[in-house]
Design a protein around this motif. Structure first.
Motif, mmCIF file in Angstrom:
data_model
loop_
_atom_site.group_PDB
_atom_site.id
_atom_site.type_symbol
_atom_site.label_atom_id
_atom_site.label_comp_id
_atom_site.label_asym_id
_atom_site.label_seq_id
_atom_site.Cartn_x
_atom_site.Cartn_y
_atom_site.Cartn_z
ATOM 1 N N ALA A 22 2.230 10.759 5.698
ATOM 2 C CA ALA A 22 3.301 9.726 5.399
ATOM 3 C C ALA A 22 2.813 8.538 7.078
ATOM 4 O O ALA A 22 2.552 9.125 7.343
ATOM 5 C CB ALA A 22 4.748 9.833 5.518
ATOM 6 N N GLN A 23 3.576 7.972 6.524
ATOM 7 C CA GLN A 23 2.994 6.883 7.359
ATOM 8 C C GLN A 23 3.915 6.822 8.840
ATOM 9 O O GLN A 23 2.708 6.474 10.031
ATOM 10 C CB GLN A 23 3.305 5.099 6.600
ATOM 11 C CG GLN A 23 2.728 4.019 7.908
ATOM 12 C CD GLN A 23 2.047 2.042 7.151
ATOM 13 O OE1 GLN A 23 3.006 1.731 6.000
ATOM 14 N NE2 GLN A 23 2.066 1.400 7.573
ATOM 15 N N SER A 24 5.129 6.985 8.456
ATOM 16 C CA SER A 24 5.773 7.333 10.011
ATOM 17 C C SER A 24 6.055 8.757 9.572
ATOM 18 O O SER A 24 6.253 9.784 8.403
ATOM 19 C CB SER A 24 7.355 7.032 9.557
ATOM 20 O OG SER A 24 7.304 7.083 8.227
ATOM 21 N N LEU A 72 -3.421 10.380 2.155
ATOM 22 C CA LEU A 72 -3.066 9.756 4.184
ATOM 23 C C LEU A 72 -2.952 8.490 4.066
ATOM 24 O O LEU A 72 -4.158 7.456 3.281
ATOM 25 C CB LEU A 72 -4.311 10.552 4.602
ATOM 26 C CG LEU A 72 -5.473 11.318 4.035
ATOM 27 C CD1 LEU A 72 -6.700 11.011 4.842
ATOM 28 C CD2 LEU A 72 -4.374 12.797 4.463
ATOM 29 N N ASP A 73 -1.289 8.311 4.904
ATOM 30 C CA ASP A 73 -1.149 7.084 5.006
ATOM 31 C C ASP A 73 -1.887 6.471 6.011
ATOM 32 O O ASP A 73 -1.050 7.061 7.182
ATOM 33 C CB ASP A 73 0.458 6.328 4.432
ATOM 34 C CG ASP A 73 0.571 5.048 3.968
ATOM 35 O OD1 ASP A 73 -0.270 4.119 4.508
ATOM 36 O OD2 ASP A 73 1.652 4.886 3.994
ATOM 37 N N GLU A 74 -1.848 5.247 6.086
ATOM 38 C CA GLU A 74 -2.843 5.532 7.498
ATOM 39 C C GLU A 74 -2.878 6.158 8.532
ATOM 40 O O GLU A 74 -2.621 6.555 9.653
ATOM 41 C CB GLU A 74 -1.651 4.473 8.763
ATOM 42 C CG GLU A 74 -1.014 3.396 7.527
ATOM 43 C CD GLU A 74 -2.421 2.251 7.556
ATOM 44 O OE1 GLU A 74 -2.445 2.146 9.028
ATOM 45 O OE2 GLU A 74 -1.638 0.808 6.960
ATOM 46 N N LYS A 79 1.300 -0.706 0.147
ATOM 47 C CA LYS A 79 0.191 -0.377 -0.145
ATOM 48 C C LYS A 79 1.057 0.972 -0.302
ATOM 49 O O LYS A 79 0.703 2.240 -0.344
ATOM 50 C CB LYS A 79 -0.660 -0.131 0.934
ATOM 51 C CG LYS A 79 -1.663 -1.446 1.403
ATOM 52 C CD LYS A 79 -2.151 -1.049 2.802
ATOM 53 C CE LYS A 79 -1.777 -1.633 3.563
ATOM 54 N NZ LYS A 79 -1.350 -2.612 3.758
ATOM 55 N N SER A 80 1.679 1.350 1.104
ATOM 56 C CA SER A 80 2.905 2.888 1.068
ATOM 57 C C SER A 80 3.460 2.578 -0.299
ATOM 58 O O SER A 80 4.117 3.470 -0.629
ATOM 59 C CB SER A 80 3.763 2.184 2.211
ATOM 60 O OG SER A 80 2.900 2.356 3.209
ATOM 61 N N THR A 81 4.175 1.595 -0.861
ATOM 62 C CA THR A 81 4.827 1.509 -2.313
ATOM 63 C C THR A 81 3.844 2.182 -3.501
ATOM 64 O O THR A 81 3.971 3.010 -3.767
ATOM 65 C CB THR A 81 5.585 0.266 -3.091
ATOM 66 O OG1 THR A 81 6.023 -0.827 -1.412
ATOM 67 C CG2 THR A 81 5.698 -0.458 -3.838
HETATM 68 MG MG LIG Z 1 1.970 1.283 4.758
#
Ligand SMILES: [Mg+2]
Ligand SMILES: Nc1ncnc2c1ncn2[C@@H]1O[C@H](COP(=O)(O)OP(=O)(O)OP(=O)(O)O)[C@@H](O)[C@H]1O
Length: 240
Positions: free
Chosen positions: A81-83, A157-159, A43-45
């Motif tokens: 981002a996720q982080s 929006l990632d998570e 997903k993030s990719t």
């Molecule tokens: Mg991810």
């Protein structure tokens, strides 16, 4: 429908690991697309390739009809981002100012805009605190506030709701729906299955492909199950 994001036959490997094999995906104005899939599905990719952070091995990703990264498009999109990528030694307000400047948001009205996005994530009272003292959920909320700066046409929006309490989660989803009604395009990944019921379309990423891509209710009917969680589990079972 005006296409805001369009992925055509995107493939991406890391070494021998074929993460994305053949991914087609599109997102239009006034639409919330939920990207779902097991941890490590890519997903993030997908997001990184879309934003041009990672280069696809094959296929093309278009954002506003262009191949990213394009500096002039930054102002039209908000990315979380996720982080969290925040400046811990600065206050929340200083972080928002910094990112607003980076996105070319005009200084005029910026104070009000910072207050607006802080209210959406209930950080109004914490604006002048240093980020190093923030909890994980507060950092997540600040990252989301940064993505909302300037009311961008596209939100990625990632998570976004990891570590965020139910009441505030609802408030955030209400805001996303409001933006959708105003014609924004929103791509969101989530692990929270009841959130997946709140999107217009779910794209299920498994085994390097988008194996299902439809409205939540339609997917539930197609799989003959009562919830997106069950769709997810059944799809995983069928694939293994
Ligand atoms: Mg991810
Ligand atoms: N830069 C990289 N270098 C090497 N491997 C990577 C890189 N980025 C991602 N991967 C690998 O690609 C796979 C997909 O990762 P990705 O982060 O896209 O998954 P995800 O669906 O977002 O997972 P999660 O739900 O845990 O966030 C994983 O196996 C991961 O280890």
């Amino acid at each position: 429908m005006e296409k805001i994001i369009s992925l055509e036959k995107v493939a991406k490997s890391f070494g021998k690991l074929k993460v994305l094999k053949d991914v087609d995906l599109s997102l239009g104005r006034g639409e919330i697309l939920g990207l779902l899939g097991p941890s490590g599905a890519g997903k993030s990719t997908v997001i990184n390739v879309t934003l041009g952070v990672e280069k696809a091995d094959a296929g093309t990703a278009y954002v506003f009809g262009e191949v990213m990264p394009q500096r002039q498009l930054l102002g039209k999109m908000g990315y979380m981002a996720q982080s969290d990528a925040l400046y811990e030694s600065l206050t929340a307000r200083a972080n928002l100012k910094f990112f607003a400047e980076m996105h070319g948001i005009s200084k005029e009205g910026l104070d009000e805009e910072i207050n607006r996005v802080a209210e959406v994530v209930s950080l109004g009272k914490a604006l002048d605190q240093y980020v190093f003292g923030f909890s994980g959920g507060m950092k997540r909320r600040l990252s989301l506030a940064i993505a909302l700066l300037g009311n961008p046409l596209l939100l990625v929006l990632d998570e976004p709701t990891v570590g965020i309490d139910p009441a505030l989660r609802r408030q955030i989803w209400a805001e996303l729906h409001k933006m959708k009604e105003e014609g924004h395009a929103i791509l969101v990944t989530t692990h929270v299955m009841d959130e997946a019921e709140l999107v217009d379309r779910v794209a299920l990423l498994m085994g390097g492909h988008v194996i299902a891509n439809d409205a939540p209710k339609k997917l539930e009917a197609q799989y003959g199950v009562p919830s997106i969680e069950d769709v997810f589990l059944k799809a995983e079972e069928e694939l293994s």
